[in-house]
Design an enzyme around this catalytic site. Structure first.
Site, PDB file in Angstrom:
ATOM      1  N   ILE A  25       0.821  -1.212   0.000  1.00 62.53           N
ATOM      2  CA  ILE A  25       0.000   0.000   0.000  1.00 62.53           C
ATOM      3  C   ILE A  25       0.857   1.266   0.000  1.00 62.53           C
ATOM      4  O   ILE A  25       0.524   2.261  -0.650  1.00 62.53           O
ATOM      5  CB  ILE A  25      -0.948  -0.057   1.214  1.00 62.53           C
ATOM      6  N   SER A 145      -6.175   0.083  11.242  1.00 61.89           N
ATOM      7  CA  SER A 145      -6.678  -1.206  10.743  1.00 61.89           C
ATOM      8  C   SER A 145      -8.000  -1.515  11.418  1.00 61.89           C
ATOM      9  O   SER A 145      -8.246  -1.089  12.558  1.00 61.89           O
ATOM     10  CB  SER A 145      -5.665  -2.304  11.078  1.00 61.89           C
ATOM     11  N   TYR A 170      -1.034  -7.251  16.945  1.00 64.56           N
ATOM     12  CA  TYR A 170      -1.017  -6.337  15.788  1.00 64.56           C
ATOM     13  C   TYR A 170      -2.107  -5.281  15.976  1.00 64.56           C
ATOM     14  O   TYR A 170      -1.879  -4.080  15.778  1.00 64.56           O
ATOM     15  CB  TYR A 170      -1.248  -7.151  14.509  1.00 64.56           C
ATOM     16  N   LYS A 174      -1.732  -1.152  16.140  1.00 59.57           N
ATOM     17  CA  LYS A 174      -2.467  -0.229  15.268  1.00 59.57           C
ATOM     18  C   LYS A 174      -3.336   0.710  16.102  1.00 59.57           C
ATOM     19  O   LYS A 174      -3.459   1.896  15.802  1.00 59.57           O
ATOM     20  CB  LYS A 174      -3.317  -1.032  14.282  1.00 59.57           C
TER      21      LYS A 174
HETATM   22  N1  LIG Z   1      -3.129  -5.094   3.559  1.00 62.34           N
HETATM   23  C1  LIG Z   1      -4.193  -4.911   4.342  1.00 62.34           C
HETATM   24  O1  LIG Z   1      -5.279  -5.476   4.119  1.00 62.34           O
HETATM   25  C2  LIG Z   1      -4.102  -3.994   5.519  1.00 62.34           C
HETATM   26  C3  LIG Z   1      -5.231  -3.855   6.336  1.00 62.34           C
HETATM   27  C4  LIG Z   1      -5.194  -2.959   7.398  1.00 62.34           C
HETATM   28  C5  LIG Z   1      -4.055  -2.207   7.630  1.00 62.34           C
HETATM   29  N2  LIG Z   1      -2.971  -2.393   6.833  1.00 62.34           N
HETATM   30  C6  LIG Z   1      -1.775  -1.567   7.126  1.00 62.34           C
HETATM   31  O2  LIG Z   1      -1.326  -0.950   5.935  1.00 62.34           O
HETATM   32  C7  LIG Z   1       0.101  -0.812   5.976  1.00 62.34           C
HETATM   33  C8  LIG Z   1       0.707  -1.431   4.725  1.00 62.34           C
HETATM   34  O3  LIG Z   1       0.302  -2.790   4.649  1.00 62.34           O
HETATM   35  P1  LIG Z   1       0.704  -3.684   3.404  1.00 62.34           P
HETATM   36  O4  LIG Z   1      -0.340  -4.736   3.282  1.00 62.34           O
HETATM   37  O5  LIG Z   1       1.033  -2.836   2.242  1.00 62.34           O
HETATM   38  O6  LIG Z   1       2.035  -4.367   3.967  1.00 62.34           O
HETATM   39  P2  LIG Z   1       3.338  -4.908   3.219  1.00 62.34           P
HETATM   40  O7  LIG Z   1       3.049  -5.188   1.793  1.00 62.34           O
HETATM   41  O8  LIG Z   1       3.851  -5.989   4.093  1.00 62.34           O
HETATM   42  O9  LIG Z   1       4.334  -3.653   3.267  1.00 62.34           O
HETATM   43  C9  LIG Z   1       4.794  -3.224   4.509  1.00 62.34           C
HETATM   44  C10 LIG Z   1       5.796  -2.113   4.286  1.00 62.34           C
HETATM   45  O10 LIG Z   1       6.289  -1.725   5.579  1.00 62.34           O
HETATM   46  C11 LIG Z   1       7.699  -1.753   5.535  1.00 62.34           C
HETATM   47  N3  LIG Z   1       8.316  -2.009   6.824  1.00 62.34           N
HETATM   48  C12 LIG Z   1       8.099  -3.036   7.680  1.00 62.34           C
HETATM   49  N4  LIG Z   1       8.921  -2.946   8.735  1.00 62.34           N
HETATM   50  C13 LIG Z   1       9.681  -1.837   8.541  1.00 62.34           C
HETATM   51  C14 LIG Z   1      10.719  -1.214   9.269  1.00 62.34           C
HETATM   52  N5  LIG Z   1      11.198  -1.737  10.414  1.00 62.34           N
HETATM   53  N6  LIG Z   1      11.278  -0.084   8.791  1.00 62.34           N
HETATM   54  C15 LIG Z   1      10.827   0.437   7.620  1.00 62.34           C
HETATM   55  N7  LIG Z   1       9.855  -0.109   6.877  1.00 62.34           N
HETATM   56  C16 LIG Z   1       9.298  -1.241   7.325  1.00 62.34           C
HETATM   57  C17 LIG Z   1       8.018  -2.867   4.561  1.00 62.34           C
HETATM   58  O11 LIG Z   1       9.362  -2.752   4.128  1.00 62.34           O
HETATM   59  P3  LIG Z   1      10.259  -4.070   3.781  1.00 62.34           P
HETATM   60  O12 LIG Z   1       9.972  -4.371   2.355  1.00 62.34           O
HETATM   61  O13 LIG Z   1      11.638  -3.595   4.036  1.00 62.34           O
HETATM   62  O14 LIG Z   1       9.818  -5.174   4.700  1.00 62.34           O
HETATM   63  C18 LIG Z   1       7.009  -2.559   3.478  1.00 62.34           C
HETATM   64  O15 LIG Z   1       7.463  -1.501   2.672  1.00 62.34           O
HETATM   65  C19 LIG Z   1       0.559  -1.480   7.272  1.00 62.34           C
HETATM   66  O16 LIG Z   1       0.728  -0.502   8.256  1.00 62.34           O
HETATM   67  C20 LIG Z   1      -0.609  -2.394   7.630  1.00 62.34           C
HETATM   68  O17 LIG Z   1      -0.694  -2.580   9.014  1.00 62.34           O
HETATM   69  C21 LIG Z   1      -2.957  -3.252   5.797  1.00 62.34           C
END
Ligand SMILES: NC(=O)c1ccc[n+]([C@@H]2O[C@H](COP(=O)([O-])OP(=O)(O)OC[C@H]3O[C@@H](n4cnc5c(N)ncnc54)[C@H](OP(=O)(O)O)[C@@H]3O)[C@@H](O)[C@H]2O)c1
Length: 301
Positions: A25, A145, A170, A174
């Site tokens: 995202i 979330s 988690y 959040k």
């Molecule tokens: N997908 C969903 O349905 C959903 C639902 C509710 C909320 N969210 C929230 O939306 C956000 C993005 O989710 P996503 O699904 O896109 O997740 P994702 O594809 O796993 O991407 C997570 C991102 O966070 C980065 N990250 C993790 N740990 C880090 C650290 N220590 N320092 C810097 N960057 C770090 C990752 O970098 P690396 O590549 O280096 O690991 C990646 O760029 C999150 O906050 C998640 O909680 C997602």
């Protein structure tokens, strides 16, 4: 390679920091903001993955103004270095980077619980140290979330060993980030700055548009996943409420934006309901004090 997207210029002159902009995202926030003319600061921990994202964005938005800010949100040292590195006005920050599951014993570089330490405390420490660079009317968007609704925040035991499932922890992380954003908005009430929350619904890679090196879903998997499209969405669409919160004229401090469709899993951005706990000034104040104590970083307001 697809042709570049039609460029808009409604965000020309705006600088927006997106954490975790190299994947998921966060990537889509960065790409869509760049296509609209924003200068995008990509807060990423891996230089290689950040460069892949920069290349993909540049293919869609040739000439985009992009800058990688190396930052590991699980390291207070790295955060301090990143904050010292930034030397320009920032109009909005999207606190997107997040760890979605972990082992109970998993810790950040500083010995904090991995999910609380990265998702909440890392963003707290980063914002505290870049606060002097925030524009007078800056917006901070905390990515929450649906899981926050099932969580109970315990400010006194924020980084302690946890009970229950990884999903529940988690949700706590959040909820903590959201409660912090609502508290920040209260503390900024005498200023033109604002803080608000947004969530992407239920967003999956399998329904997301392709990007070389970033989203490469086999055709058969994509075909099967299409059956779930009435219920969930791609991460490209999941970025929409976050971008809306960061840029739309009708988004205000203290708002919470998410997908407006069934169960808030998918759909166009709409105002949605946050739990009473994350909106509680008592919880917000206790959380703020705990975050300053655990990070050792005072937050100037
Ligand atoms: N997908 C969903 O349905 C959903 C639902 C509710 C909320 N969210 C929230 O939306 C956000 C993005 O989710 P996503 O699904 O896109 O997740 P994702 O594809 O796993 O991407 C997570 C991102 O966070 C980065 N990250 C993790 N740990 C880090 C650290 N220590 N320092 C810097 N960057 C770090 C990752 O970098 P690396 O590549 O280096 O690991 C990646 O760029 C999150 O906050 C998640 O909680 C997602």
């Amino acid at each position: 390679m697809d042709a570049p997207l039609p460029q808009r210029h409604d965000l020309d002159g705006r600088t927006i920091l997106v954490t975790g902009a190299n994947a998921g995202i966060g990537y889509w926030c960065a790409e869509r903001l760049a296509v609209r003319g924003a200068r995008v600061l990509l807060g990423c921990r891996s230089p290689e993955r950040a460069q892949t994202a920069v290349d993909a964005i540049t293919a869609q938005a040739p000439g985009a103004a992009l800058r990688v800010i190396p930052v590991d949100l699980g390291s207070l040292d790295s955060i301090r270095g990143a904050a010292a590195d930034v030397d320009e006005r920032i109009d909005a920050v999207i606190c997107n980077a997040g760890v979605k599951s972990a082992e109970k014993k998993a810790r950040t570089h500083d010995g904090l619980d991995l999910m609380i330490g990265t998702n909440f405390l890392g963003h707290f420490a980063l914002l505290a140290q870049i606060a002097p660079l925030l524009a007078d009317d800056a917006r901070v968007v905390a990515v929450g979330s649906l899981a926050h609704r099932f969580a109970h925040i315990e400010p006194d035991g924020l980084s302690a060993s946890w009970r229950g499932s990884s999903l529940r922890q988690y949700g706590r992380s959040k909820a903590a980030l959201m409660a912090f954003a609502f508290e920040l908005d209260r503390r900024w009430s005498d200023t033109a700055r604002s803080a608000l929350c947004a969530h992407p619904g239920y967003a999956v890679d399998q329904l997301t548009a392709s990007r070389p090196g970033l989203v490469e879903v086999p055709r058969v998997v994509r075909g099967l996943a299409a059956l779930s499209r009435p219920f969930v969405q791609g991460k490209d669409d999941g970025a929409a409420p976050l971008i809306h919160a960061a840029t739309a004229p009708d988004a205000r401090g203290g708002d919470y934006w998410g997908p407006g469709g069934m169960l808030e899993f998918r759909g166009a951005p709409a105002r949605v309901r946050a739990s009473d706990e994350v909106r509680s000034p008592t919880t917000g104040a206790a959380l703020w004090a705990a975050a300053e104590h655990l990070t050792g970083v005072p937050f100037p307001t």
